[in-house]
Design a protein around this motif. Structure first.
Motif: not given
Length: 464
Positions: A139-142, A170-184
């Motif tokens: 939800a935060a990433a969205d 930092d806002l956009l990279p943080i959203g992308l990392v949260l979104q890609a958590r499972e891949a990381l």
């Protein structure tokens, strides 16, 4: 500080706007780095960090594992930069988390934030907590990607409500990392906990682990490479992955691939180590100098050996700058060492020594640490362009300390009894320096010679 005063401080900090809180945190972190009023800075930082975690300062404070903000931002931990040194691709500022958390709770995703906190309050096991955290992370990433995306109307005004420019960056990279958590997490699970040598077989394994579409984007690849670099015993070796992908060591061909960012990461990290080394030298802190010098030596040599860098290219200039800045900092400090040793061991006439004169033991230990510093520099001198000054200074120190120690020991056999205590302090300092320069055996030999000189003088006095 009393509990009541601490509560007042926390209440005041909580009322500040998010931008002011983030700015204050950055300034306090800089003060801690400079060593200015550390106790006060750490106290205020502690309260600010409790605010961002939503913790309460009482006996019912929630465990750190239950902190909503901590659970939300847990996937970011490997990429957080704690200092004020400029960040690189694949890094995020820890100071950005506070205003982003507050923005999410305030207007970014307030309903999801409330539901998350309610779920944590009801959860008793890690499973439900993780489930709730993952739901809120998405939800935060969205919410972040919606406001930071290029299609957002009146984007600048919306972003200004999140925080200052550094936070927005930092806002956009943080959203992308949260979104890609499972891949990381998948990438991390496929990597060894430590890779001692990043050889062909390890590079092949890492390349295979990277074959996740969500990690191959220009925004996420630096984070994936940072995760791999953290597992390397020698992080600079991440450039080998870029060389392998380019099938060439030519910097133009390496830079033309998406994996060229690995070289930028390695150079930035070497610059950071060099900056830390310079700071420690200025402060007289030599505990980590050996480790820092080894990292710089190996990294500079590795990049010069494995990459065909041009002197006038961006990467070439960066590497030259790291080498030159390190060399200048080391040379300046190395040049000062003989003078500090001479001030302690210089033999003076009896009439020039005041009654009760003493040598500051802390000054002796500082000088001993500097001598050891020169010895450590000698090991890494050639690659860091300090070979000549290091070898000359170390040789001069050996000659001067050896001659001075023998002369001071002889001075214990005679002279004015009024100044003998000071002479003995000088001898003790000289033996300490001998231990660093020549080893324990030689220092023990000179210590016995000093004891015999004092004992002989006493016997001679009684015989007279």
């Amino acid at each position: 500080m009393s509990q009541k005063s601490t509560e007042r401080l926390r209440d005041y900090l909580a009322q500040l706007p998010p931008q002011s809180q983030a700015l204050l945190m950055r300034e306090l972190e800089r003060a801690v780095e400079r060593g200015d009023d550390v106790a006060v800075a750490n106290l205020v930082l502690e309260q600010l960090r409790k605010i961002v975690r939503g913790a309460e300062e009482d006996e019912q404070i929630q465990p750190r594992s239950d902190d909503p903000a901590r659970l939300l931002f847990r996937p970011l931990e490997p990429f957080l930069a704690e200092t004020n040194f400029p960040t690189r691709p694949g890094q995020l500022r820890r100071a950005s988390l506070l205003p982003i958390w507050q923005w999410l709770a305030r207007e970014g995703a307030p309903e999801a934030a409330r539901a998350f906190e309610a779920a944590l309050a009801a959860a008793t096991e890690s499973g439900p907590m993780e489930t709730a955290a993952r739901k809120f992370q998405l939800a935060a990433a969205d919410a972040i990607l919606k406001i930071a995306g290029p299609s957002q109307d009146d984007r600048q005004r919306a972003l200004s409500r999140v925080g200052p420019p550094n936070v927005v960056e930092d806002l956009l990279p943080i959203g992308l990392v949260l979104q890609a958590r499972e891949a990381l997490e998948t990438l991390g699970s496929r990597l060894p906990s430590q890779i001692r040598v990043f050889a062909d077989s390890q590079i092949a394994s890492a390349t295979e682990a990277l074959k996740l579409p969500s990690l191959q984007t220009p925004q996420m690849l630096p984070f994936a490479l940072s995760l791999i670099a953290q597992r390397l015993a020698a992080p600079w070796q991440i450039v080998r992955l870029a060389i392998k992908m380019a099938a060439s060591d030519d910097e133009l061909r390496v830079a033309a691939t998406p994996y060229g960012i690995a070289v930028t990461i390695a150079l930035h990290d070497l610059s950071f180590v060099a900056a830390c080394l310079r700071t420690d030298i200025r402060r007289g802190h030599f505990d980590y100098v050996g480790e820092q010098l080894k990292t710089l030596h190996d990294g500079v040599r590795g990049l010069r050996t494995e990459l065909d860098l041009r002197n006038d290219s961006t990467w070439g200039r960066q590497l030259t700058s790291v080498r030159a800045d390190t060399s200048n900092a080391l040379q300046s400090e190395i040049d000062s060492v003989p003078g500090r040793v001479r001030r302690i061991l210089r033999q003076r006439a009896d009439k020039d020594i005041m009654a009760g004169a003493k040598i500051d033991q802390s000054e002796v230990e500082d000088a001993a640490a500097l001598i050891d510093f020169v010895a450590v520099c000698r090991t890494y001198a050639s690659e860091l362009a300090i070979n000549e000054v290091t070898l000359r200074t170390f040789s001069d120190l050996q000659h001067y300390v050896e001659q001075s120690t023998e002369g001071l020991v002889q001075s214990l056999r005679g002279g004015d009894a009024r100044v003998r205590a000071f002479r003995q302090q000088q001898v003790k300092a000289a033996i300490r320096f001998c231990e660093v320069l020549f080893g324990h055996d030689y220092a023990s030999l000179m210590n016995r010679a000093a004891e015999n000189a004092v004992t002989g003088e006493r016997k001679s006095s009684r015989a007279g």
